[in-house]
Write an enzyme that holds these catalytic residues in place. Structure first.
Site, short mmCIF file in Angstrom:
data_model
loop_
_atom_site.label_atom_id
_atom_site.label_comp_id
_atom_site.label_asym_id
_atom_site.label_seq_id
_atom_site.Cartn_x
_atom_site.Cartn_y
_atom_site.Cartn_z
N CYS A 33 0.85 -1.22 0.29
CA CYS A 33 0.37 -0.36 -0.08
C CYS A 33 0.69 1.14 -0.31
CB CYS A 33 -0.95 -0.22 1.29
SG CYS A 33 -1.84 1.33 1.08
N CYS A 36 0.33 3.83 2.64
CA CYS A 36 0.75 3.19 4.20
C CYS A 36 1.93 4.32 4.14
CB CYS A 36 0.01 1.35 3.75
SG CYS A 36 -1.82 1.37 3.66
#
Length: 110
Positions: A33, A36
Site C-alpha cells: 500500500c 500506507c
C-alpha cells in the site's frame, strides 16, 4: 516497522491495544500500500513528539486478517484510535501530519 511504531499481531492486540492505560492509535496497513508507506513517517513523528500521551502501533492486514475483519477494515490506510478498549475515532486514508495531529487533538492536547 520501527521501535517507535511497533507491530501488533492478533496474539498481542488485546494486551497492547485494548488493555493499554493510554490511548492507542492503530495503523492498519499492508506492505503493498503506497499511501500506507506515505503516512508512516508522519505517524513516527507523532509517536515521538507525543509519546507521553499516545501509543502508535501498526497492524499488517495481510498477516492479521482476523483483526482487520473484526474492526471492518475495508480500505487502507485506516487508523483507529482506541481508548479503554473501545474505538473512539477512525481516520481513513493518507493525510499529512498536520491533519493527523488536528484529528487527534482531543488526545494530544488533553
Amino acid at each position: 516497522m520501527s521501535e517507535i511504531t511497533p507491530a501488533v499481531t492478533e496474539a498481542t492486540f488485546e494486551e497492547k491495544v485494548l488493555k493499554s492505560d493510554k490511548p492507542v492509535l492503530v495503523d492498519f496497513w499492508a506492505s503493498w500500500c503506497g499511501p500506507c508507506r506515505q503516512i508512516a513517517p508522519s505517524l513516527e513523528a507523532i509517536a515521538t513528539e507525543y509519546s507521553e500521551k499516545i501509543d502508535i502501533v501498526k497492524v499488517n492486514v495481510d498477516e492479521n486478517p482476523g483483526i482487520a475483519q473484526q474492526y471492518g477494515v475495508m480500505s487502507i490506510p485506516m487508523l483507529n484510535l482506541y481508548q479503554g478498549g473501545e474505538v473512539v475515532k477512525t481516520i481513513v486514508g493518507a493525510k499529512p501530519k498536520s491533519a493527523l495531529v488536528r484529528d487527534l487533538s482531543d488526545v494530544l492536547e488533553a
